[in-house]
Design a protein around this motif. Sequence first.
Motif, PDB file in Angstrom:
ATOM      1  N   ASP A   3       1.013  -1.052  -0.008  1.00 27.18           N
ATOM      2  CA  ASP A   3      -0.475   0.029  -0.032  1.00 27.18           C
ATOM      3  C   ASP A   3       0.509   1.226  -0.270  1.00 27.18           C
ATOM      4  N   ARG A   4       0.953   1.859  -1.163  1.00 27.60           N
ATOM      5  CA  ARG A   4       2.278   3.533  -1.522  1.00 27.60           C
ATOM      6  C   ARG A   4       0.733   4.109  -1.526  1.00 27.60           C
ATOM      7  N   TYR A   5      -0.330   3.998  -1.303  1.00 34.26           N
ATOM      8  CA  TYR A   5      -1.078   5.603  -1.701  1.00 34.26           C
ATOM      9  C   TYR A   5      -1.088   6.353  -0.500  1.00 34.26           C
ATOM     10  N   GLY A   6      -0.376   6.339   0.977  1.00 36.01           N
ATOM     11  CA  GLY A   6      -0.545   6.566   2.156  1.00 36.01           C
ATOM     12  C   GLY A   6       1.326   7.857   1.813  1.00 36.01           C
ATOM     13  N   GLU A   7       2.021   7.247   1.094  1.00 33.52           N
ATOM     14  CA  GLU A   7       4.044   7.599   0.466  1.00 33.52           C
ATOM     15  C   GLU A   7       2.688   8.574  -0.824  1.00 33.52           C
ATOM     16  N   ALA A   8       2.424   8.269  -1.937  1.00 30.43           N
ATOM     17  CA  ALA A   8       1.253   9.168  -2.496  1.00 30.43           C
ATOM     18  C   ALA A   8       1.224  10.116  -1.923  1.00 30.43           C
ATOM     19  N   THR A   9       0.217  10.618  -1.080  1.00 31.08           N
ATOM     20  CA  THR A   9      -0.498  11.398  -0.114  1.00 31.08           C
ATOM     21  C   THR A   9       0.153  12.409   0.004  1.00 31.08           C
ATOM     22  N   ALA A  10       1.302  11.618   0.878  1.00 28.97           N
ATOM     23  CA  ALA A  10       2.707  13.129   1.759  1.00 28.97           C
ATOM     24  C   ALA A  10       3.210  13.657  -0.136  1.00 28.97           C
ATOM     25  N   ILE A  11       3.222  13.261  -0.924  1.00 33.84           N
ATOM     26  CA  ILE A  11       3.803  13.613  -2.091  1.00 33.84           C
ATOM     27  C   ILE A  11       3.395  14.486  -2.294  1.00 33.84           C
ATOM     28  N   PHE A  12       2.478  14.008  -2.603  1.00 34.16           N
ATOM     29  CA  PHE A  12       1.580  15.819  -3.222  1.00 34.16           C
ATOM     30  C   PHE A  12       0.822  16.436  -2.361  1.00 34.16           C
ATOM     31  N   THR A  13       0.896  16.497  -1.210  1.00 38.05           N
ATOM     32  CA  THR A  13       0.137  17.376   0.097  1.00 38.05           C
ATOM     33  C   THR A  13       1.876  18.403   0.525  1.00 38.05           C
ATOM     34  N   SER A  14       3.170  17.562   0.239  1.00 33.68           N
ATOM     35  CA  SER A  14       3.770  18.490   0.404  1.00 33.68           C
ATOM     36  C   SER A  14       4.905  18.802  -0.950  1.00 33.68           C
ATOM     37  N   HIS A  15       5.065  18.438  -1.957  1.00 29.86           N
ATOM     38  CA  HIS A  15       5.095  19.360  -3.602  1.00 29.86           C
ATOM     39  C   HIS A  15       3.714  19.742  -3.488  1.00 29.86           C
ATOM     40  N   GLY A  16       2.674  19.817  -4.165  1.00 28.91           N
ATOM     41  CA  GLY A  16       1.761  20.363  -4.623  1.00 28.91           C
ATOM     42  C   GLY A  16       1.328  21.457  -3.807  1.00 28.91           C
ATOM     43  N   VAL A  17       0.406  20.928  -2.551  1.00 28.00           N
ATOM     44  CA  VAL A  17      -0.206  21.533  -1.703  1.00 28.00           C
ATOM     45  C   VAL A  17       0.482  23.146  -1.350  1.00 28.00           C
ATOM     46  N   LEU A  18       1.536  22.384  -0.221  1.00 28.62           N
ATOM     47  CA  LEU A  18       2.313  23.351   0.456  1.00 28.62           C
ATOM     48  C   LEU A  18       2.988  23.970  -0.125  1.00 28.62           C
ATOM     49  N   ASP A  19       3.754  22.543  -1.613  1.00 25.02           N
ATOM     50  CA  ASP A  19       4.768  23.972  -1.718  1.00 25.02           C
ATOM     51  C   ASP A  19       4.173  24.998  -2.617  1.00 25.02           C
ATOM     52  N   ALA A  20       2.937  24.705  -3.317  1.00 27.39           N
ATOM     53  CA  ALA A  20       2.419  26.156  -4.147  1.00 27.39           C
ATOM     54  C   ALA A  20       1.891  26.793  -3.291  1.00 27.39           C
ATOM     55  N   LEU A  21       1.151  26.516  -2.213  1.00 25.52           N
ATOM     56  CA  LEU A  21       0.780  27.621  -1.408  1.00 25.52           C
ATOM     57  C   LEU A  21       2.156  28.554  -0.764  1.00 25.52           C
ATOM     58  N   THR A  22       3.012  28.389   0.262  1.00 25.30           N
ATOM     59  CA  THR A  22       4.376  28.744   0.323  1.00 25.30           C
ATOM     60  C   THR A  22       4.855  29.473  -0.287  1.00 25.30           C
ATOM     61  N   THR A  23       5.569  28.830  -1.767  1.00 24.31           N
ATOM     62  CA  THR A  23       5.564  29.716  -3.641  1.00 24.31           C
ATOM     63  C   THR A  23       5.025  31.078  -3.532  1.00 24.31           C
ATOM     64  N   ILE A  24       3.444  31.063  -3.533  1.00 26.10           N
ATOM     65  CA  ILE A  24       2.854  31.957  -3.893  1.00 26.10           C
ATOM     66  C   ILE A  24       2.988  33.262  -2.549  1.00 26.10           C
ATOM     67  N   LEU A  25       3.028  32.626  -1.239  1.00 26.48           N
ATOM     68  CA  LEU A  25       3.575  34.077   0.047  1.00 26.48           C
ATOM     69  C   LEU A  25       4.001  34.372  -0.118  1.00 26.48           C
ATOM     70  N   ALA A  26       5.870  33.594  -0.578  1.00 29.59           N
ATOM     71  CA  ALA A  26       7.171  33.779  -1.327  1.00 29.59           C
ATOM     72  C   ALA A  26       7.165  35.263  -2.073  1.00 29.59           C
ATOM     73  N   ALA A  27       5.835  34.906  -2.855  1.00 25.56           N
ATOM     74  CA  ALA A  27       6.496  35.411  -4.596  1.00 25.56           C
ATOM     75  C   ALA A  27       5.439  36.713  -3.579  1.00 25.56           C
ATOM     76  N   ARG A  28       4.875  37.561  -2.826  1.00 27.42           N
ATOM     77  CA  ARG A  28       3.428  38.163  -2.810  1.00 27.42           C
ATOM     78  C   ARG A  28       4.826  38.992  -1.841  1.00 27.42           C
ATOM     79  N   THR A  29       5.855  37.931  -1.333  1.00 27.62           N
ATOM     80  CA  THR A  29       6.798  39.367   0.088  1.00 27.62           C
ATOM     81  C   THR A  29       7.656  39.589  -0.860  1.00 27.62           C
ATOM     82  N   VAL A  30       8.428  38.701  -1.390  1.00 28.26           N
ATOM     83  CA  VAL A  30       9.540  39.363  -2.476  1.00 28.26           C
ATOM     84  C   VAL A  30       9.233  39.824  -3.723  1.00 28.26           C
ATOM     85  N   GLY A  31       8.168  39.400  -3.740  1.00 25.38           N
ATOM     86  CA  GLY A  31       7.991  39.792  -5.458  1.00 25.38           C
ATOM     87  C   GLY A  31       8.224  38.204  -6.392  1.00 25.38           C
ATOM     88  N   VAL A  32       7.426  38.474  -7.825  1.00 25.90           N
ATOM     89  CA  VAL A  32       7.909  36.956  -8.571  1.00 25.90           C
ATOM     90  C   VAL A  32       9.006  37.058  -9.096  1.00 25.90           C
TER      91      VAL A  32
END
Length: 100
Positions: A3-32
């Motif tokens: 069962d590797r779906y937990g690993e896949a979910t963790a990869i999506f959550t960290s590299h997808g959701v968390l990275d995307a949202l924090t990238t936007i926050l960083a871009a708002r702070t220092v610019g694109v």
Amino acid sequence: MRDRYGEATAIFTSHGVLDALTTILAARTVGVGVEANPVVHELLSTGELATVVGMCACVAVASLAWPVAADALETPAWVGLGIATIGAVVAAVNLVVVFA
């Protein structure tokens, strides 16, 4: 097949959701213009929603492929956790940019 779906979910959550949202926050702070990744830079230039959708869509494809690919290569479970951890570290660095 393990069962590797937990690993896949963790990869999506960290590299997808968390990275995307924090990238936007960083871009708002220092610019694109500070974004080093040219693909993400272009996504940020088109808008925040496009950035989240684009980044999450790419990571979703990789995450959906992870269970089959990892099993085919007999990859140890710690590799999936390691990949997810790297994504969390990237998100943490983005937060350092925001709060520095």
